[in-house]
Design a protein around this motif. Structure first.
Motif, PDB file in Angstrom:
ATOM      1  N   SER A 148      25.077  13.776   9.132  1.00  0.00           N
ATOM      2  CA  SER A 148      26.383  13.376   8.600  1.00  0.00           C
ATOM      3  C   SER A 148      27.309  12.897   9.715  1.00  0.00           C
ATOM      4  O   SER A 148      28.379  12.352   9.455  1.00  0.00           O
ATOM      5  CB  SER A 148      27.039  14.538   7.857  1.00  0.00           C
ATOM      6  OG  SER A 148      27.362  15.603   8.748  1.00  0.00           O
ATOM      7  N   LYS A 149      26.869  13.095  10.957  1.00  0.00           N
ATOM      8  CA  LYS A 149      27.619  12.642  12.131  1.00  0.00           C
ATOM      9  C   LYS A 149      26.702  11.762  12.982  1.00  0.00           C
ATOM     10  O   LYS A 149      25.475  11.824  12.855  1.00  0.00           O
ATOM     11  CB  LYS A 149      28.102  13.839  12.948  1.00  0.00           C
ATOM     12  CG  LYS A 149      29.068  14.753  12.206  1.00  0.00           C
ATOM     13  CD  LYS A 149      29.490  15.918  13.086  1.00  0.00           C
ATOM     14  CE  LYS A 149      30.463  16.826  12.348  1.00  0.00           C
ATOM     15  NZ  LYS A 149      30.897  17.970  13.207  1.00  0.00           N
ATOM     16  N   PRO A 150      27.275  10.929  13.869  1.00  0.00           N
ATOM     17  CA  PRO A 150      26.428  10.093  14.733  1.00  0.00           C
ATOM     18  C   PRO A 150      25.468  10.941  15.564  1.00  0.00           C
ATOM     19  O   PRO A 150      25.876  11.915  16.200  1.00  0.00           O
ATOM     20  CB  PRO A 150      27.440   9.360  15.615  1.00  0.00           C
ATOM     21  CG  PRO A 150      28.686   9.322  14.798  1.00  0.00           C
ATOM     22  CD  PRO A 150      28.713  10.631  14.056  1.00  0.00           C
ATOM     23  N   VAL A 151      24.194  10.574  15.530  1.00  0.00           N
ATOM     24  CA  VAL A 151      23.168  11.267  16.308  1.00  0.00           C
ATOM     25  C   VAL A 151      22.993  10.527  17.629  1.00  0.00           C
ATOM     26  O   VAL A 151      22.750   9.311  17.652  1.00  0.00           O
ATOM     27  CB  VAL A 151      21.840  11.319  15.549  1.00  0.00           C
ATOM     28  CG1 VAL A 151      20.738  11.942  16.411  1.00  0.00           C
ATOM     29  CG2 VAL A 151      22.010  12.101  14.240  1.00  0.00           C
ATOM     30  N   VAL A 152      23.110  11.254  18.736  1.00  0.00           N
ATOM     31  CA  VAL A 152      23.008  10.637  20.057  1.00  0.00           C
ATOM     32  C   VAL A 152      21.543  10.359  20.392  1.00  0.00           C
ATOM     33  O   VAL A 152      20.689  11.253  20.316  1.00  0.00           O
ATOM     34  CB  VAL A 152      23.625  11.534  21.142  1.00  0.00           C
ATOM     35  CG1 VAL A 152      23.479  10.884  22.535  1.00  0.00           C
ATOM     36  CG2 VAL A 152      25.100  11.795  20.840  1.00  0.00           C
ATOM     37  N   VAL A 153      21.270   9.114  20.754  1.00  0.00           N
ATOM     38  CA  VAL A 153      19.929   8.698  21.173  1.00  0.00           C
ATOM     39  C   VAL A 153      20.045   8.111  22.570  1.00  0.00           C
ATOM     40  O   VAL A 153      20.796   7.160  22.788  1.00  0.00           O
ATOM     41  CB  VAL A 153      19.329   7.643  20.218  1.00  0.00           C
ATOM     42  CG1 VAL A 153      17.954   7.198  20.720  1.00  0.00           C
ATOM     43  CG2 VAL A 153      19.235   8.199  18.803  1.00  0.00           C
ATOM     44  N   GLY A 154      19.314   8.673  23.526  1.00  0.00           N
ATOM     45  CA  GLY A 154      19.324   8.170  24.886  1.00  0.00           C
ATOM     46  C   GLY A 154      18.260   7.117  25.091  1.00  0.00           C
ATOM     47  O   GLY A 154      17.090   7.343  24.755  1.00  0.00           O
ATOM     48  N   VAL A 155      18.643   5.951  25.599  1.00  0.00           N
ATOM     49  CA  VAL A 155      17.701   4.870  25.872  1.00  0.00           C
ATOM     50  C   VAL A 155      17.557   4.720  27.378  1.00  0.00           C
ATOM     51  O   VAL A 155      18.519   4.360  28.070  1.00  0.00           O
ATOM     52  CB  VAL A 155      18.165   3.542  25.243  1.00  0.00           C
ATOM     53  CG1 VAL A 155      17.159   2.440  25.527  1.00  0.00           C
ATOM     54  CG2 VAL A 155      18.370   3.704  23.742  1.00  0.00           C
ATOM     55  N   LEU A 156      16.395   5.014  27.903  1.00  0.00           N
ATOM     56  CA  LEU A 156      16.128   4.982  29.338  1.00  0.00           C
ATOM     57  C   LEU A 156      15.407   3.684  29.690  1.00  0.00           C
ATOM     58  O   LEU A 156      14.314   3.420  29.192  1.00  0.00           O
ATOM     59  CB  LEU A 156      15.276   6.181  29.762  1.00  0.00           C
ATOM     60  CG  LEU A 156      15.997   7.521  29.991  1.00  0.00           C
ATOM     61  CD1 LEU A 156      16.738   7.984  28.743  1.00  0.00           C
ATOM     62  CD2 LEU A 156      15.011   8.590  30.452  1.00  0.00           C
TER      63      LEU A 156
END
Length: 390
Positions: free
Chosen positions: A40-48
């Motif tokens: 329901s909230k923005p999910v943090v995705v790390g792009v390396l």
């Protein structure tokens, strides 16, 4: 391609391909199922990505990877994703630090990095936190635990083309591969593909990255075929390296695709016209991505960015497409290993794909050949898992 390429000693120098430069040797272990998420909230995705080293090729590739990842997010507008980019400079230590920083900033999953050692280091850095890593590497040695690889693998390609050849009656298979770690993996992939498809693997010839060794390998290959009666020969050589040599010299020694089916493990469709028009390669078999899916992705990417994508950009799109698709479910366990490895797979830049429980991937591939120098698709890429071609 991204690091210094060793010369082959022939006019066709640079035998190292986009796949080969991603290899490493260590294995990551451990890793839990994955963290819980609140969709329901923005999910943090790390792009390396491999930016930050000053290497222009790596910088350009990094930019294309990020652009492809953003395209995937934009195309799934109903998913809340907070995409954050972390440079690794293509370095294992920096990749580990970037992974730890991403985790500390709330990342629930990591996309990238590219090179095997960097991906291995990133996976190890966040394994204790249960964060899964969808790396762009194609090295199966690092797959497992919390690390998945998205790069094209010899195992996937071999299973497709050897399986097709076996169904057409080619049930005695030999291999001609480089005398290095990647060549060993290629040979093992061919052996496994033969076994899985009811064919016999009868032996392997190898060559070093020198012209003399390649020439000697031609004679060794002829002897292997005469001794074993192999009806198919699988080559790991690509058009930038030894393939033009083998395409010319094997037929001169009496080994032709008409009598012993030539099969390629690399993208032979990307060869120069002069190479793919050579008599020795007519009627050979090789694999392609889903051509319609690839064309569509390239067009959408160009429309969004004003330039064409890098050859590897689709891997970043695929990773974000998988993440977005799973988050659409609204489930708190969307990014766990169980969900990532769902049997239905995902729709990617180059066709359907799925992540396997052991950390590798399976991609839908077409089988093609050369006819008068033209690429002709013989068996289209499957559009779903479970049917012909898998």
């Amino acid at each position: 391609m991204f690091h210094k390429i060793r010369k082959f000693g022939l006019k066709t120098a640079g035998l190292v391909t986009a796949a080969a430069v991603l290899w490493g040797c260590t294995e990551v272990g451990g890793g839990s199922q994955g963290p819980r998420v609140n969709t329901s909230k923005p999910v943090v995705v790390g792009v390396l990505v491999p930016s930050g080293s000053g290497n222009q090729q790596q910088e350009a590739l990094a930019g294309s990877l990020v652009a492809a990842a953003k395209l995937a997010v934009a195309e799934m507008g109903d998913v809340q994703i907070d995409l954050r980019v972390y440079p690794t400079a293509g370095n294992a230590n920096q990749a580990a630090a970037a992974a730890q920083r991403a985790a500390s900033e709330g990342a629930k999953i990591l996309v990238g990095p590219l090179f095997a050692q960097a991906a291995n280091a990133a996976g190890t850095a966040v394994a204790s936190q249960g964060i899964n890593v969808l790396s762009f590497s194609n090295n199966p040695d690092i797959a497992g635990g919390n690390v998945f690889i998205l790069g094209d693998t010899f195992a996937n390609t071999a299973d497709r083309v050897v399986g097709y050849a076996a169904r057409k009656g080619q049930r005695s298979v030999a291999a001609l591969v480089r005398a290095d770690a990647a060549g060993d993996v290629a040979a093992a992939a061919v052996q496994s593909a033969a076994r899985n498809n009811g064919a016999e693997f009868v032996g392997v010839a190898k060559y070093e990255l020198t012209s003399d060794s390649a020439i000697a390998a031609v004679s060794a290959t002829k002897s292997l075929i005469e001794r074993t009666g192999a009806t198919a020969l699988v080559l790991d050589a690509d058009a930038a390296g030894a393939l033009p040599v083998f395409a010319q010299m094997l037929p001169e020694k009496g080994v032709t695709s008409a009598s012993t089916q030539f099969i390629g493990l690399t993208r032979w469709d990307q060869t120069a016209p002069a190479v793919r028009s050579s008599a020795g390669l007519q009627g050979s078999l090789f694999a392609l991505n889903d051509t319609s899916a690839t064309s569509s992705f390239n067009q959408r990417y160009a429309a969004a960015n004003g330039t064409n994508p890098h050859l590897l950009a689709g891997k970043a799109y695929d990773a974000m497409r998988a993440v977005g698709t799973l988050l659409q479910s609204g489930s708190s366990d969307a990014l766990t290993r169980k969900k990532l490895t769902r049997n239905a797979g995902f729709q990617g830049a180059n066709g359907i794909f799925r992540l396997r429980p052991e950390g590798t991937n399976q991609r839908a591939l077409a089988v093609a050949t050369f006819q008068e120098g033209n690429v002709v698709v013989l068996d289209p890429a499957p559009r779903s898992f479970g049917g012909a071609g898998f």
